[in-house]
Write a protein that holds these residues in place. Structure first.
Motif, PDB file in Angstrom:
ATOM      1  N   ASP A 114      18.240   8.430 -75.022  1.00 39.69           N
ATOM      2  CA  ASP A 114      17.425   7.267 -75.341  1.00 39.69           C
ATOM      3  C   ASP A 114      16.714   6.729 -74.095  1.00 39.69           C
ATOM      4  OD1 ASP A 114      16.424   5.096 -76.858  1.00 39.69           O
ATOM      5  OD2 ASP A 114      18.018   3.838 -76.041  1.00 39.69           O
ATOM      6  N   SER A 115      15.411   6.602 -74.197  1.00 42.40           N
ATOM      7  CA  SER A 115      14.560   6.046 -73.134  1.00 42.40           C
ATOM      8  C   SER A 115      14.608   6.837 -71.838  1.00 42.40           C
ATOM      9  CB  SER A 115      14.907   4.570 -72.855  1.00 42.40           C
ATOM     10  OG  SER A 115      16.065   4.443 -72.067  1.00 42.40           O
ATOM     11  N   VAL A 116      14.854   8.145 -71.914  1.00 45.07           N
ATOM     12  CA  VAL A 116      14.791   8.959 -70.698  1.00 45.07           C
ATOM     13  C   VAL A 116      13.734  10.052 -70.842  1.00 45.07           C
ATOM     14  CG1 VAL A 116      17.132   8.527 -69.894  1.00 45.07           C
ATOM     15  CG2 VAL A 116      16.737  10.418 -71.467  1.00 45.07           C
ATOM     16  N   SER A 117      12.688   9.783 -71.600  1.00 45.86           N
ATOM     17  CA  SER A 117      11.593  10.750 -71.689  1.00 45.86           C
ATOM     18  C   SER A 117      11.006  10.948 -70.297  1.00 45.86           C
ATOM     19  CB  SER A 117      10.503  10.251 -72.645  1.00 45.86           C
ATOM     20  OG  SER A 117       9.804   9.168 -72.058  1.00 45.86           O
ATOM     21  N   MET A 118      10.416  12.117 -70.078  1.00 48.97           N
ATOM     22  CA  MET A 118       9.844  12.397 -68.761  1.00 48.97           C
ATOM     23  C   MET A 118       8.761  11.379 -68.413  1.00 48.97           C
ATOM     24  SD  MET A 118       9.967  14.157 -65.995  1.00 48.97           S
ATOM     25  CE  MET A 118      11.317  15.195 -66.567  1.00 48.97           C
ATOM     26  N   ALA A 119       7.928  11.022 -69.397  1.00 47.49           N
ATOM     27  CA  ALA A 119       6.869  10.044 -69.132  1.00 47.49           C
ATOM     28  C   ALA A 119       7.448   8.699 -68.701  1.00 47.49           C
ATOM     29  CB  ALA A 119       5.992   9.866 -70.371  1.00 47.49           C
ATOM     30  N   MET A 120       8.545   8.268 -69.360  1.00 44.00           N
ATOM     31  CA  MET A 120       9.179   7.005 -68.980  1.00 44.00           C
ATOM     32  C   MET A 120       9.762   7.088 -67.578  1.00 44.00           C
ATOM     33  SD  MET A 120      10.252   3.928 -69.359  1.00 44.00           S
ATOM     34  CE  MET A 120      10.174   3.366 -71.067  1.00 44.00           C
ATOM     35  N   LEU A 121      10.426   8.205 -67.264  1.00 45.41           N
ATOM     36  CA  LEU A 121      11.014   8.352 -65.932  1.00 45.41           C
ATOM     37  C   LEU A 121       9.946   8.362 -64.846  1.00 45.41           C
ATOM     38  CD1 LEU A 121      13.755  11.001 -66.734  1.00 45.41           C
ATOM     39  CD2 LEU A 121      14.154   8.644 -66.017  1.00 45.41           C
ATOM     40  N   VAL A 122       8.803   8.970 -65.134  1.00 45.91           N
ATOM     41  CA  VAL A 122       7.708   8.984 -64.163  1.00 45.91           C
ATOM     42  C   VAL A 122       7.235   7.557 -63.901  1.00 45.91           C
ATOM     43  CG1 VAL A 122       5.300   9.679 -63.807  1.00 45.91           C
ATOM     44  CG2 VAL A 122       6.968  11.355 -64.620  1.00 45.91           C
ATOM     45  N   VAL A 123       7.174   6.737 -64.953  1.00 49.80           N
ATOM     46  CA  VAL A 123       6.797   5.327 -64.779  1.00 49.80           C
ATOM     47  C   VAL A 123       7.868   4.594 -63.970  1.00 49.80           C
ATOM     48  CG1 VAL A 123       6.400   3.132 -65.962  1.00 49.80           C
ATOM     49  CG2 VAL A 123       5.400   5.228 -66.872  1.00 49.80           C
ATOM     50  N   LEU A 124       9.146   4.848 -64.267  1.00 48.92           N
ATOM     51  CA  LEU A 124      10.223   4.182 -63.532  1.00 48.92           C
ATOM     52  C   LEU A 124      10.184   4.529 -62.048  1.00 48.92           C
ATOM     53  CD1 LEU A 124      13.297   4.495 -65.956  1.00 48.92           C
ATOM     54  CD2 LEU A 124      11.766   2.542 -65.614  1.00 48.92           C
ATOM     55  N   GLU A 125       9.675   5.727 -61.734  1.00 50.36           N
ATOM     56  CA  GLU A 125       9.566   6.134 -60.330  1.00 50.36           C
ATOM     57  C   GLU A 125       8.621   5.222 -59.542  1.00 50.36           C
ATOM     58  OE1 GLU A 125      10.960   8.524 -58.337  1.00 50.36           O
ATOM     59  OE2 GLU A 125      12.388   8.783 -59.963  1.00 50.36           O
ATOM     60  N   THR A 126       7.711   4.550 -60.243  1.00 48.62           N
ATOM     61  CA  THR A 126       6.738   3.694 -59.548  1.00 48.62           C
ATOM     62  C   THR A 126       7.284   2.284 -59.296  1.00 48.62           C
ATOM     63  OG1 THR A 126       5.692   2.932 -61.615  1.00 48.62           O
ATOM     64  CG2 THR A 126       4.849   4.969 -60.645  1.00 48.62           C
ATOM     65  N   LEU A 127       8.464   1.974 -59.846  1.00 46.51           N
ATOM     66  CA  LEU A 127       9.078   0.667 -59.607  1.00 46.51           C
ATOM     67  C   LEU A 127       9.835   0.670 -58.282  1.00 46.51           C
ATOM     68  CD1 LEU A 127      10.677  -0.012 -63.126  1.00 46.51           C
ATOM     69  CD2 LEU A 127       8.450  -0.797 -62.300  1.00 46.51           C
ATOM     70  N   SER A 128      10.057  -0.508 -57.740  1.00 44.64           N
ATOM     71  CA  SER A 128      10.937  -0.608 -56.577  1.00 44.64           C
ATOM     72  C   SER A 128      12.367  -0.329 -57.039  1.00 44.64           C
ATOM     73  CB  SER A 128      10.865  -2.013 -55.974  1.00 44.64           C
ATOM     74  OG  SER A 128      11.542  -2.947 -56.804  1.00 44.64           O
ATOM     75  N   PRO A 129      13.273   0.058 -56.139  1.00 47.52           N
ATOM     76  CA  PRO A 129      14.656   0.316 -56.558  1.00 47.52           C
ATOM     77  C   PRO A 129      15.289  -0.862 -57.305  1.00 47.52           C
ATOM     78  CG  PRO A 129      14.308   1.215 -54.368  1.00 47.52           C
ATOM     79  CD  PRO A 129      13.058   0.448 -54.723  1.00 47.52           C
ATOM     80  N   LEU A 130      15.080  -2.084 -56.834  1.00 46.17           N
ATOM     81  CA  LEU A 130      15.673  -3.245 -57.496  1.00 46.17           C
ATOM     82  C   LEU A 130      15.048  -3.477 -58.875  1.00 46.17           C
ATOM     83  CD1 LEU A 130      16.160  -5.891 -54.657  1.00 46.17           C
ATOM     84  CD2 LEU A 130      17.949  -4.876 -56.084  1.00 46.17           C
ATOM     85  N   GLU A 131      13.726  -3.296 -58.980  1.00 53.54           N
ATOM     86  CA  GLU A 131      13.067  -3.439 -60.285  1.00 53.54           C
ATOM     87  C   GLU A 131      13.600  -2.398 -61.268  1.00 53.54           C
ATOM     88  OE1 GLU A 131       8.656  -5.174 -58.940  1.00 53.54           O
ATOM     89  OE2 GLU A 131       8.982  -3.016 -59.203  1.00 53.54           O
ATOM     90  N   ARG A 132      13.789  -1.190 -60.768  1.00 54.65           N
ATOM     91  CA  ARG A 132      14.254  -0.107 -61.637  1.00 54.65           C
ATOM     92  C   ARG A 132      15.668  -0.384 -62.149  1.00 54.65           C
ATOM     93  NH1 ARG A 132      13.322   6.264 -60.365  1.00 54.65           N
ATOM     94  NH2 ARG A 132      14.325   7.135 -62.226  1.00 54.65           N
ATOM     95  N   ALA A 133      16.555  -0.785 -61.252  1.00 52.92           N
ATOM     96  CA  ALA A 133      17.927  -1.095 -61.666  1.00 52.92           C
ATOM     97  C   ALA A 133      17.955  -2.263 -62.643  1.00 52.92           C
ATOM     98  CB  ALA A 133      18.771  -1.404 -60.432  1.00 52.92           C
ATOM     99  N   THR A 134      17.146  -3.272 -62.377  1.00 51.24           N
ATOM    100  CA  THR A 134      17.083  -4.434 -63.268  1.00 51.24           C
ATOM    101  C   THR A 134      16.573  -4.034 -64.643  1.00 51.24           C
ATOM    102  OG1 THR A 134      16.664  -5.919 -61.385  1.00 51.24           O
ATOM    103  CG2 THR A 134      16.100  -6.742 -63.579  1.00 51.24           C
ATOM    104  N   PHE A 135      15.537  -3.204 -64.680  1.00 57.03           N
ATOM    105  CA  PHE A 135      14.966  -2.754 -65.954  1.00 57.03           C
ATOM    106  C   PHE A 135      16.020  -2.000 -66.765  1.00 57.03           C
ATOM    107  CE2 PHE A 135      12.772   0.212 -68.731  1.00 57.03           C
ATOM    108  CZ  PHE A 135      11.792  -0.587 -69.306  1.00 57.03           C
ATOM    109  N   VAL A 136      16.746  -1.106 -66.123  1.00 56.28           N
ATOM    110  CA  VAL A 136      17.767  -0.321 -66.817  1.00 56.28           C
ATOM    111  C   VAL A 136      18.867  -1.238 -67.376  1.00 56.28           C
ATOM    112  CG1 VAL A 136      19.610   1.385 -66.509  1.00 56.28           C
ATOM    113  CG2 VAL A 136      17.338   1.818 -65.549  1.00 56.28           C
ATOM    114  N   LEU A 137      19.351  -2.154 -66.542  1.00 55.53           N
ATOM    115  CA  LEU A 137      20.436  -3.034 -66.978  1.00 55.53           C
ATOM    116  C   LEU A 137      20.003  -3.983 -68.096  1.00 55.53           C
ATOM    117  CD1 LEU A 137      22.037  -3.891 -63.523  1.00 55.53           C
ATOM    118  CD2 LEU A 137      23.048  -2.482 -65.334  1.00 55.53           C
ATOM    119  N   ARG A 138      18.776  -4.477 -68.019  1.00 53.68           N
ATOM    120  CA  ARG A 138      18.309  -5.461 -68.995  1.00 53.68           C
ATOM    121  C   ARG A 138      17.719  -4.806 -70.250  1.00 53.68           C
ATOM    122  NH1 ARG A 138      19.506 -10.284 -70.985  1.00 53.68           N
ATOM    123  NH2 ARG A 138      17.744 -11.154 -72.121  1.00 53.68           N
TER     124      ARG A 138
END
Length: 298
Positions: A114-138
């Motif tokens: 769930d929510s680990v499509s390649m397109a989504m992961l590529v977008v997550l790569e553009t977030l800062s580490p803290l933004e990425r962790a926050t997005f995943v947790l929330r």
């Protein structure tokens, strides 16, 4: 009951709790680090920390799943920061590692994918580490802001701002319209058949004029050092790769919870391709060719 028996019971309970949530934890770590091997290392480290918890602490944990997700995400964040330093010397674009789901355990596969499509992961790569962790947790695990703040060592107001920025950033890069899976699969199948048969004009016609191809060879396989934009440029590059590898056998499969195409050279996977489409045309192509990233693809 003796203290020793109680300790054994606690150890058994910890092991059972961890085993129950392990797939979820791998999914959480993978969403943050984008690498299966790194995610598994993170989860192993989370187990070492979890296994050392004493009876008193365990009694205070109301939700073991949320607690374990928090530990895992914090460790994954540390691993992501280490990765960033390594990636500075990486040859060409860096794409996430494809994730194979467990066909023998459909429920776990759905939760993991769930929510680990390649397109989504590529977008997550553009977030800062803290933004990425926050997005995943929330957004993925729906943890409350106060728990996220405690996990990341930030104030609740700062975490709310991180979540808002991450959410806006991700949503801005999502398709405006829902893409029907059956239509998408039919389109990508036609594209692969046209490529395999050498039909240059058909390949170009199925690509959006401003389509983008990103390829990751890690300096070990032929890949473009920068993204390629434009239907004809992409077609020429693809046909050059196919001409160099006339023995490729291309099979359709499921990776990252979505349709993917795997080019095999003999029994070994050589390339994994993910395609994204909008309005009946292919808009994005992600090709992973670095053999180090294909170890979990069969």
């Amino acid at each position: 009951m003796t203290d020793e028996q109680t300790d054994d019971q606690t150890a058994d309970q910890l092991a059972a709790e961890f085993a129950e949530h392990r797939q979820v934890l791998v999914g959480a770590a993978y969403r943050v680090v984008g690498s299966v091997s790194d995610a598994e290392d993170v989860v192993q480290e989370a187990w070492l920390r979890w296994s050392r918890i004493d009876r008193r602490t365990m009694a205070d944990i109301r939700d073991p799943r949320a607690y374990l997700i928090r530990i895992t995400t914090r460790l994954a964040l540390n691993r992501l920061r280490e990765q960033k330093a390594r990636r500075e010397s990486y040859v060409g674009p860096w794409l996430p590692e494809p994730l194979a789901t467990d066909d023998d355990d459909p429920a776990a596969a759905v939760e993991l994918a769930d929510s680990v499509s390649m397109a989504m992961l590529v977008v997550l790569e553009t977030l800062s580490p803290l933004e990425r962790a926050t997005f995943v947790l929330r957004e993925v695990f729906d943890l409350p802001y106060d728990e996220i703040a405690d996990t990341l060592g930030r104030s609740e107001s700062a975490v709310r701002q991180l979540a808002h920025r991450a959410r806006e950033h991700v949503h801005a890069r999502q398709p405006r319209h829902h893409v029907d899976k059956a239509r998408h699969d039919e389109l990508t199948m036609r594209f692969m058949q046209a490529a395999g048969s050498g039909n240059f004009d058909e390949v170009v016609a199925l690509l959006a004029p401003d389509a983008v191809l990103v390829s990751d060879g890690g300096g070990k396989k032929r890949a473009a050092l920068r993204p390629i934009q434009g239907a004809e440029k992409i077609a020429r590059w693809l046909f050059a790769v196919l001409a160099e590898n006339p023995g490729f056998e291309i099979r359709m499969g499921t990776l990252n919870g979505e349709t993917a195409y795997v080019a095999y050279d003999g029994d070994e996977p050589d390339t994994v391709a993910f395609l994204k489409s909008t309005d009946g045309r292919i808009t994005d192509l992600y090709l992973i060719r670095n053999p180090d990233k294909l170890e979990h693809v069969h």
